[in-house]
Design a protein around this motif. Structure first.
Motif, PDB file in Angstrom:
ATOM      1  N   PRO A 187       0.704  -1.271   0.027  1.00 59.80           N
ATOM      2  CA  PRO A 187       0.061  -0.115   0.119  1.00 59.80           C
ATOM      3  C   PRO A 187       0.909   1.366  -0.041  1.00 59.80           C
ATOM      4  O   PRO A 187       2.085   1.290   0.510  1.00 59.80           O
ATOM      5  CB  PRO A 187      -0.887  -0.155   1.174  1.00 59.80           C
ATOM      6  CG  PRO A 187      -0.050  -1.023   2.132  1.00 59.80           C
ATOM      7  CD  PRO A 187       0.626  -1.956   1.349  1.00 59.80           C
ATOM      8  N   PRO A 188       0.355   2.350  -0.685  1.00 59.42           N
ATOM      9  CA  PRO A 188       1.219   3.542  -0.839  1.00 59.42           C
ATOM     10  C   PRO A 188       1.115   4.663   0.303  1.00 59.42           C
ATOM     11  O   PRO A 188       2.010   5.351   0.279  1.00 59.42           O
ATOM     12  CB  PRO A 188       0.861   3.967  -2.259  1.00 59.42           C
ATOM     13  CG  PRO A 188      -0.569   3.691  -2.291  1.00 59.42           C
ATOM     14  CD  PRO A 188      -0.858   2.387  -1.471  1.00 59.42           C
ATOM     15  N   THR A 189      -0.014   4.444   1.082  1.00 55.76           N
ATOM     16  CA  THR A 189      -0.266   5.687   2.253  1.00 55.76           C
ATOM     17  C   THR A 189      -0.790   4.858   3.234  1.00 55.76           C
ATOM     18  O   THR A 189      -1.420   3.787   3.021  1.00 55.76           O
ATOM     19  CB  THR A 189      -1.553   6.504   1.376  1.00 55.76           C
ATOM     20  OG1 THR A 189      -2.457   5.755   1.335  1.00 55.76           O
ATOM     21  CG2 THR A 189      -0.868   7.063   0.042  1.00 55.76           C
ATOM     22  N   PRO A 190      -0.909   5.801   4.156  1.00 54.83           N
ATOM     23  CA  PRO A 190      -1.628   5.170   5.600  1.00 54.83           C
ATOM     24  C   PRO A 190      -2.900   4.656   5.308  1.00 54.83           C
ATOM     25  O   PRO A 190      -3.286   3.775   5.884  1.00 54.83           O
ATOM     26  CB  PRO A 190      -1.475   6.301   6.540  1.00 54.83           C
ATOM     27  CG  PRO A 190      -0.220   7.120   6.120  1.00 54.83           C
ATOM     28  CD  PRO A 190      -0.145   6.912   4.706  1.00 54.83           C
ATOM     29  N   ARG A 191      -3.835   5.687   4.497  1.00 56.42           N
ATOM     30  CA  ARG A 191      -5.149   5.250   4.311  1.00 56.42           C
ATOM     31  C   ARG A 191      -5.226   3.885   3.526  1.00 56.42           C
ATOM     32  O   ARG A 191      -5.897   3.208   3.592  1.00 56.42           O
ATOM     33  CB  ARG A 191      -5.545   6.492   3.513  1.00 56.42           C
ATOM     34  CG  ARG A 191      -7.234   5.949   2.672  1.00 56.42           C
ATOM     35  CD  ARG A 191      -8.279   6.023   3.812  1.00 56.42           C
ATOM     36  NE  ARG A 191      -8.749   5.275   4.316  1.00 56.42           N
ATOM     37  CZ  ARG A 191      -9.411   4.931   5.464  1.00 56.42           C
ATOM     38  NH1 ARG A 191     -10.056   5.989   5.937  1.00 56.42           N
ATOM     39  NH2 ARG A 191     -10.168   3.859   5.470  1.00 56.42           N
TER      40      ARG A 191
END
Length: 391
Positions: free
Chosen positions: A44-48
């Motif tokens: 995954p690229p982001t915390p979200r």
């Protein structure tokens, strides 16, 4: 495991929707953790996106293991199952740097060496030096991986102001660090970023090194070093091939002391220490080749001994006696925490016997001995270090 469940392709498509087509895939032969082969790998690229990935995993009942560069993926207690490897490689970069406050927020997938290179341009550093060359910020914090600088600055966890993480259900949370509620050792899920305290980059560094042969000699030299007002940043020992008896002539190991600071001050302190330690002491601007490296490899059984420094020599002698063989030892002689190596070819019951004997000696001295890493089947038979044991 998810490989035995229906809906494999829909699950992969859902991971692709979250992470992108190039960042979610079926696992391959290299995606092993302590003998367990994952079913999927997602980055995954982001915390979200981490939240969405872990929410999906919780809904489907998937067993998830985070992975940075994988240098310590087999440390500690093996997972009971493994469906999804969550790769943190895209959670990288210095997200916020406040040089005037000596703090930086860093993505968990960022290699420690990359952070150090960027901070050095501003005359600052993280006072950490994990021995794993590829260590990421998240991997270092997950197991509190410490190098020689722990002697002066404390563990990596002790230098954390705050971490942000996603719990196993997909909820976002924070911890105030080593002694937060929860502390880093109790955090479950995936660390996504850390706010870390920085230190000025020292203008000069000098290593005072001298040969040593026995643990007792190391004990005496450490005591002599600590009696001086030289403020060492680290005191490390390397006993690579100790002999069988305490009085035997042994191949020389080494004791090395690091002093840091302003150029003239460091030069004076290093000379003072070398004079005290004796004629065999040398001063160098470069570290010994073994400095900040583990004495074990993936095929070895890696033990960590932690004991008051006054009893470190007794702990090493006890380990040799229990093993009945040469046991390489390396680590912080100034803190009483070292790693020792046993052959990975020993049967599990032999390893357990050695551990029982050493722990019996350490118990009376307020020390402990844990197995940090070992190849299967030892890691699945012998009690391995828990996450708490690594802090």
């Amino acid at each position: 495991m998810v490989t035995a469940l229906p809906g494999r392709e829909p699950l992969l498509r859902a991971l692709v929707d979250i992470c992108g087509p190039d960042f979610a895939r079926q696992a391959g032969a290299a995606d092993l953790v302590a003998g367990h082969l994952a079913s999927f790998v997602a980055a995954p690229p982001t915390p979200r996106a981490v939240m969405d990935t872990l929410s999906l995993a919780a809904e489907r009942g998937l067993a998830v293991v985070p992975r940075g560069r994988g240098s310590k993926i087999d440390w500690g207690t093996p997972p009971r199952g493994l469906d999804l490897l969550l790769d943190t490689v895209r959670l990288d970069g210095i997200w916020e740097h406040r040089p005037e406050e000596f703090t930086a927020q860093v993505g968990t997938g960022t290699p420690v060496r990359a952070v150090q290179a960027a901070l050095a341009l501003r005359g600052q550093r993280l006072a950490v030096d994990p021995p794993s060359p590829a260590a990421t910020i998240g991997g270092m914090l997950a197991v509190n991986e410490s190098g020689p600088l722990r002697h002066r600055y404390g563990s990596p966890a002790a230098q954390v102001d705050r971490i942000s993480y996603v719990d196993s259900a997909g909820g976002q949370a924070e911890s105030d660090g080593e002694n937060g509620n929860p502390g880093i050792a109790e955090v479950t899920g995936v660390i996504v970023s850390a706010s870390l305290r920085l230190q000025p980059l020292p203008a000069a560094r000098r290593w005072v090194t001298l040969p040593v042969s026995t643990p007792l000699q190391v004990h005496d030299l450490v005591a002599a070093t600590l009696a001086q007002l030289v403020k060492p940043s680290a005191i490390e020992v390397d006993l690579p091939i100790p002999g069988g008896g305490r009085a035997a002539i042994q191949p020389a190991g080494a004791l090395a002391v690091l002093v840091e600071g302003a150029q003239a001050d460091v030069t004076a302190r290093a000379r003072q220490l070398a004079t005290v330690l004796g004629d065999t002491a040398t001063i160098s601007p470069t570290a010994p080749r073994w400095w900040g490296r583990y004495p074990f490899g993936r095929a070895d059984v890696a033990l960590r001994l932690a004991v008051p420094i006054t009893d470190l020599h007794a702990a090493v002698y006890a380990l040799r006696d229990a093993a009945g063989m040469a046991v390489p030892v390396r680590g912080s002689a100034g803190m009483g925490t070292v790693h020792a190596v046993l052959p990975g070819t020993l049967p599990p019951e032999r390893i357990e016997g050695i551990l029982d004997a050493v722990r019996g000696v350490l118990l009376a001295r307020g020390g402990r001995c844990v197995v940090v890493a070992a190849p299967p089947p030892i890691s699945t038979t012998v009690a391995m270090a828990s996450r708490r044991d690594l802090f």
